[in-house]
Scaffold this motif. Structure first.
Motif, mmCIF file in Angstrom:
data_model
loop_
_atom_site.group_PDB
_atom_site.id
_atom_site.type_symbol
_atom_site.label_atom_id
_atom_site.label_comp_id
_atom_site.label_asym_id
_atom_site.label_seq_id
_atom_site.Cartn_x
_atom_site.Cartn_y
_atom_site.Cartn_z
ATOM 1 N N PRO A 12 0.899 -1.204 0.000
ATOM 2 C CA PRO A 12 0.000 0.000 0.000
ATOM 3 C C PRO A 12 0.843 1.130 0.000
ATOM 4 N N GLY A 13 0.610 1.103 0.112
ATOM 5 C CA GLY A 13 1.503 2.184 0.014
ATOM 6 C C GLY A 13 0.816 3.479 0.154
ATOM 7 N N SER A 14 0.745 3.960 1.354
ATOM 8 C CA SER A 14 0.245 5.290 1.624
ATOM 9 C C SER A 14 1.239 5.938 2.546
ATOM 10 N N PRO A 15 1.335 7.249 2.482
ATOM 11 C CA PRO A 15 2.293 7.909 3.356
ATOM 12 C C PRO A 15 2.024 7.548 4.807
ATOM 13 N N PRO A 65 7.487 -30.065 4.097
ATOM 14 C CA PRO A 65 7.969 -28.826 3.473
ATOM 15 C C PRO A 65 6.814 -27.966 2.984
ATOM 16 N N GLY A 66 7.126 -26.702 2.783
ATOM 17 C CA GLY A 66 6.141 -25.794 2.207
ATOM 18 C C GLY A 66 5.694 -24.687 3.132
ATOM 19 N N TRP A 67 5.754 -24.904 4.434
ATOM 20 C CA TRP A 67 5.354 -23.863 5.373
ATOM 21 C C TRP A 67 6.441 -22.789 5.463
ATOM 22 N N ARG A 68 6.028 -21.530 5.342
ATOM 23 C CA ARG A 68 6.984 -20.424 5.362
ATOM 24 C C ARG A 68 6.496 -19.326 6.292
ATOM 25 N N PRO A 69 7.394 -18.557 6.896
ATOM 26 C CA PRO A 69 6.974 -17.473 7.785
ATOM 27 C C PRO A 69 6.177 -16.415 7.023
ATOM 28 N N LEU A 70 5.151 -15.908 7.653
ATOM 29 C CA LEU A 70 4.320 -14.890 7.017
ATOM 30 C C LEU A 70 5.101 -13.612 6.757
ATOM 31 N N THR A 71 6.150 -13.374 7.529
ATOM 32 C CA THR A 71 6.956 -12.175 7.319
ATOM 33 C C THR A 71 7.476 -12.104 5.889
ATOM 34 N N GLY A 72 7.816 -13.261 5.300
ATOM 35 C CA GLY A 72 8.307 -13.261 3.927
ATOM 36 C C GLY A 72 7.236 -12.883 2.926
ATOM 37 N N LEU A 174 -1.520 -5.569 6.559
ATOM 38 C CA LEU A 174 -1.823 -5.041 5.227
ATOM 39 C C LEU A 174 -0.891 -3.908 4.796
ATOM 40 N N GLU A 175 -0.458 -3.082 5.711
ATOM 41 C CA GLU A 175 0.467 -2.017 5.302
ATOM 42 C C GLU A 175 1.777 -2.568 4.753
ATOM 43 N N PRO A 176 2.460 -3.481 5.453
ATOM 44 C CA PRO A 176 3.696 -4.012 4.854
ATOM 45 C C PRO A 176 3.437 -4.771 3.559
ATOM 46 N N LEU A 177 2.316 -5.499 3.489
ATOM 47 C CA LEU A 177 1.996 -6.208 2.244
ATOM 48 C C LEU A 177 1.775 -5.217 1.109
#
Length: 288
Positions: A12-15, A65-72, A174-177
Motif C-alpha cells: 500500500p503504500g500510503s504515506p 515442506p512448504g510452510w513459510r513465515p508470514l513475514t516473507g 496489510l500495510e507491509p503487504l
C-alpha cells in the motif's frame, strides 16, 4: 461455509503520516485482560469451523515442506512477485496490475476473517503477529495459515476493540503487504485500500450469514473500522436492512479487466441508479 465472497468478487503504500495512531494489540484494548491459551484455542476453533477464509490452525508448524513465515509473504518482493505471477496464471491475464489487485484483496479477506470472527463472536482480540504465523501455497482457495504461537485478550468493553483490531490487521499485516506489492507492481494506494475495505465488508457479510444473531454487532464494528485511518473514505456502507450491509467503494479492483470479468457489486463504476435499485430490491426481498 466459505468467506470467499467479498462484495467485489474476489481477493500500500500510503504515506505513513496517514496512519491513525492506535494502541498495539500486544497490550490489548483498554479494559482487556490476557486470555488463557485454552480460551484462545476454543475461540479460534469455533471461528475456524465456519470454514474457508476463517480457518486458522494452531500449534507447531508441521514437518512437511512448504510452510513459510508470514513475514516473507508480507515483505519479500521475490515472494510477492511469485504470488502475483501465480495469480495471473490462474486468472488467465497478462496484466500484473490486475493480478496484484486480486491477490491483495484475497489476502486482506484472509487476514480480516479470523480476526473479525474472534472479535465479534467472542469479544476476543487475537494477535496475528507475522513472526508467529506461517503460510503455504495452495492450488486454490484460501491461503492456509498456521499460528505457532497466538496470544489473545478478552475485552470487557467491546466498544474499545476497534483500535487494536485495526492495528493487528491494517498496520501489522496489510500495510507491509501493500508496500511490497507496490514495489513489485505499480499500483494506486487508493485501489489497494479500497480492496481492504471491500474485503472487510465481505467478511462482515459472511459473519452475518453464518451467525445472523451477530450481524448487527458485526456491522457496527465494521462501520467503526471503515472510519479509521487508511480505511476512511474508501466507500459508503449502506444498510437497507439492519444487519445486512451493502458497500459502494470509491475505487475499482480491476476485476472487469479479466477475461470474462465484469463489474463487481460494490464497484465504483456501477451506475448509482442501478445501485439504488439493487439496494431497494434487497430491502423488499427481506420483507422489511
Amino acid at each position: 461455509m466459505s468467506i470467499g465472497p467479498e462484495p467485489s468478487r474476489v481477493s500500500p503504500g500510503s504515506p505513513r503520516k496517514d496512519v491513525v495512531a492506535v494502541p498495539s494489540v500486544r497490550s490489548g484494548a483498554p479494559g482487556s485482560f490476557p486470555a488463557s491459551p485454552a480460551t484462545v484455542a476454543a475461540a479460534v476453533a469455533d471461528v475456524s469451523a465456519a470454514g474457508g477464509y476463517f480457518g486458522l490452525d494452531l500449534g507447531p508448524v508441521p514437518g512437511e515442506p512448504g510452510w513459510r513465515p508470514l513475514t516473507g509473504l508480507l515483505a519479500d518482493p521475490a515472494t510477492v512477485r511469485a504470488r502475483v505471477a501465480d495469480m495471473a496464471g490462474r486468472l488467465g491475464t497478462v496484466e500484473t496490475r490486475v493480478a496484484a489487485s486480486i491477490l491483495f484483496q484475497g489476502l486482506a479477506a484472509r487476514f480480516w476473517s479470523p480476526s473479525l470472527g474472534a472479535a465479534v463472536a467472542h469479544d476476543l482480540l487475537i494477535d496475528l503477529a507475522p513472526r508467529h504465523v506461517y503460510w503455504r501455497a495452495a492450488a486454490g482457495g484460501p491461503l492456509p495459515l498456521r499460528a505457532a504461537h497466538l496470544e489473545g485478550w478478552e475485552v470487557r468493553d467491546p466498544a474499545r476493540i476497534t483500535g487494536p483490531l485495526y492495528r493487528t490487521v491494517v498496520t501489522g499485516l496489510l500495510e507491509p503487504l501493500a508496500e511490497t506489492v507496490r514495489r513489485v507492481v505499480p499500483t494506486a494506494p487508493g485501489l489497494l485500500w479500497g480492496n481492504a475495505a471491500s474485503a472487510l465488508v465481505g467478511t462482515l457479510l459472511e459473519l452475518g450469514r453464518h451467525r445472523p444473531g451477530l450481524a448487527a454487532k458485526a456491522v457496527a464494528l465494521g462501520r467503526e473500522l471503515l472510519g479509521t485511518g487508511l480505511l476512511r473514505g474508501t466507500g459508503e456502507l449502506a444498510e437497507p436492512v439492519p444487519g445486512h450491509p451493502l458497500f459502494a467503494r470509491r475505487s475499482c479492483c480491476l476485476y472487469y479487466r479479466l477475461p470474462g470479468g465484469g463489474m463487481c457489486g460494490d464497484c465504483v463504476l456501477v451506475d448509482p441508479g442501478i445501485r439504488r435499485e439493487r439496494w431497494a430490491r434487497a430491502a423488499r426481498e427481506s420483507g422489511r
